[in-house]
Design a protein around this motif. Structure first.
Motif, PDB file in Angstrom:
ATOM      1  N   THR A 195       0.823  -1.207   0.000  1.00 49.47           N
ATOM      2  CA  THR A 195       0.000   0.000   0.000  1.00 49.47           C
ATOM      3  C   THR A 195       0.857   1.256   0.000  1.00 49.47           C
ATOM      4  OG1 THR A 195      -1.725  -1.176   1.237  1.00 49.47           O
ATOM      5  CG2 THR A 195      -1.844   1.225   1.204  1.00 49.47           C
ATOM      6  N   SER A 196       1.907   1.263   0.797  1.00 48.12           N
ATOM      7  CA  SER A 196       2.813   2.407   0.841  1.00 48.12           C
ATOM      8  C   SER A 196       3.476   2.632  -0.510  1.00 48.12           C
ATOM      9  CB  SER A 196       3.877   2.205   1.925  1.00 48.12           C
ATOM     10  OG  SER A 196       3.277   2.047   3.192  1.00 48.12           O
ATOM     11  N   THR A 197       3.883   1.523  -1.131  1.00 51.60           N
ATOM     12  CA  THR A 197       4.514   1.634  -2.448  1.00 51.60           C
ATOM     13  C   THR A 197       3.545   2.210  -3.469  1.00 51.60           C
ATOM     14  OG1 THR A 197       5.909  -0.273  -1.942  1.00 51.60           O
ATOM     15  CG2 THR A 197       5.709   0.375  -4.263  1.00 51.60           C
ATOM     16  N   MET A 198       2.297   1.706  -3.452  1.00 52.11           N
ATOM     17  CA  MET A 198       1.297   2.221  -4.382  1.00 52.11           C
ATOM     18  C   MET A 198       1.024   3.698  -4.131  1.00 52.11           C
ATOM     19  SD  MET A 198      -1.413  -0.961  -4.491  1.00 52.11           S
ATOM     20  CE  MET A 198      -2.534  -0.008  -5.513  1.00 52.11           C
ATOM     21  N   PHE A 199       0.980   4.097  -2.872  1.00 56.89           N
ATOM     22  CA  PHE A 199       0.745   5.494  -2.530  1.00 56.89           C
ATOM     23  C   PHE A 199       1.865   6.377  -3.043  1.00 56.89           C
ATOM     24  CE2 PHE A 199       1.158   9.054   0.503  1.00 56.89           C
ATOM     25  CZ  PHE A 199      -0.071   9.658   0.280  1.00 56.89           C
ATOM     26  N   LEU A 200       3.108   5.903  -2.869  1.00 60.93           N
ATOM     27  CA  LEU A 200       4.252   6.665  -3.363  1.00 60.93           C
ATOM     28  C   LEU A 200       4.234   6.783  -4.880  1.00 60.93           C
ATOM     29  CD1 LEU A 200       7.101   5.330  -1.043  1.00 60.93           C
ATOM     30  CD2 LEU A 200       5.990   7.573  -0.952  1.00 60.93           C
ATOM     31  N   TRP A 201       3.877   5.695  -5.559  1.00 59.20           N
ATOM     32  CA  TRP A 201       3.770   5.743  -7.014  1.00 59.20           C
ATOM     33  C   TRP A 201       2.674   6.702  -7.460  1.00 59.20           C
ATOM     34  CZ3 TRP A 201       6.923   4.612 -10.737  1.00 59.20           C
ATOM     35  CH2 TRP A 201       7.899   3.636 -10.559  1.00 59.20           C
ATOM     36  N   ALA A 202       1.556   6.704  -6.719  1.00 55.17           N
ATOM     37  CA  ALA A 202       0.463   7.631  -7.055  1.00 55.17           C
ATOM     38  C   ALA A 202       0.911   9.077  -6.909  1.00 55.17           C
ATOM     39  CB  ALA A 202      -0.753   7.352  -6.164  1.00 55.17           C
ATOM     40  N   LEU A 203       1.642   9.376  -5.813  1.00 53.28           N
ATOM     41  CA  LEU A 203       2.164  10.725  -5.633  1.00 53.28           C
ATOM     42  C   LEU A 203       3.130  11.093  -6.750  1.00 53.28           C
ATOM     43  CD1 LEU A 203       2.879  10.961  -1.781  1.00 53.28           C
ATOM     44  CD2 LEU A 203       1.080  12.101  -3.079  1.00 53.28           C
TER      45      LEU A 203
END
Length: 250
Positions: free
Chosen positions: A36-44
């Protein structure tokens, strides 16, 4: 021996399995949060890249419009100031010279008015969009004639608020002679939008530019074949923006 047996054979059935199950669950939760953290960082990252692209595209569009413009620059401003400078001495019998912006300067009436003003000693700057309603070569020939008499004609549209604002910024015009219009009312039956663009929107844009100019110029306009609007509406519009009869601006 007892301790060894306790280690090898736990007294509570399923104890080892429970501990293993708990460890597996913890690992799964850890992986989930990490994912989830990785996906959030990619989204940002994607949002930041999109914002950067849009900003860059806006900059490119603005820059291309600026460089594509047929007006502007130090040489252009010097030509405007030289053309707008009155040649009539302040103490002459005819009074101080005026600085006049003539719209539609390459038209038949506009060219003759510009020449008459220049001959009288007034400063004159013309503006014309050189549209193809009739042979543009006639307007180009009048522009060449005006240039030979020291009148600089800007190729531009009176609907271009940026251009008008720049002209009033470069020169404190005392007067505006508004003659630009879509001529020949019969053509309005075929293309009414051209009349709205030139004769209505163009007039409003010019009045707005005059209202924002400092000092505000006096405005004179004429129409021999096209109607700008009902007389009552024009009087209301002018009075609304401070151009009242009896003032120096009308």
């Amino acid at each position: 021996m007892r301790a060894l047996e306790d280690d090898l054979f736990p007294s509570t059935p399923g104890k080892v399995k429970i501990e293993r199950a708990g460890g597996t669950m913890n690992r799964q939760l850890h992986r989930c949060f990490a994912s989830t953290s990785t996906m959030f960082l990619w989204a940002l990252f994607l949002v930041a890249m999109t914002a950067s692209y849009l900003s860059f595209q806006s900059f490119v569009d603005t820059s291309s419009k600026y460089f594509a413009a047929s007006w502007g620059g130090l040489h252009w401003e010097r030509q405007i100031r030289a053309s707008a400078a009155p040649r009539r001495p302040p103490g002459s019998a005819a009074g101080a010279g005026m600085s006049v912006l003539v719209t539609g300067a390459s038209g038949f009436v506009g060219a003759h008015c510009s020449l008459a003003l220049r001959k009288r000693g007034d400063g004159v700057v013309g503006i014309d969009n050189f549209n193809a309603y009739y042979d543009p070569s006639l307007k180009k020939a009048r522009k060449a004639l005006l240039t030979s008499h020291g009148v600089f004609v800007v190729e531009g549209d009176i609907n271009d608020g940026r251009l008008l604002a720049k002209l009033f910024d470069v020169v404190p015009f005392t007067h505006v002679l508004h003659l630009a219009a879509q001529a020949g009312v019969r053509y309005a039956m075929e293309n009414p939008a051209s009349y709205v663009h030139s004769n209505v929107a163009g007039l409003v844009t010019l009045l707005e530019a005059c209202k924002n100019a400092d000092p505000q110029p006096a405005i004179v306009w004429a129409s021999s074949s096209s109607v700008y609007g009902l007389k009552k509406f024009v009087k209301w519009y002018l009075s609304y923006y401070g151009y009242t009869r009896g003032s120096k601006n009308l």
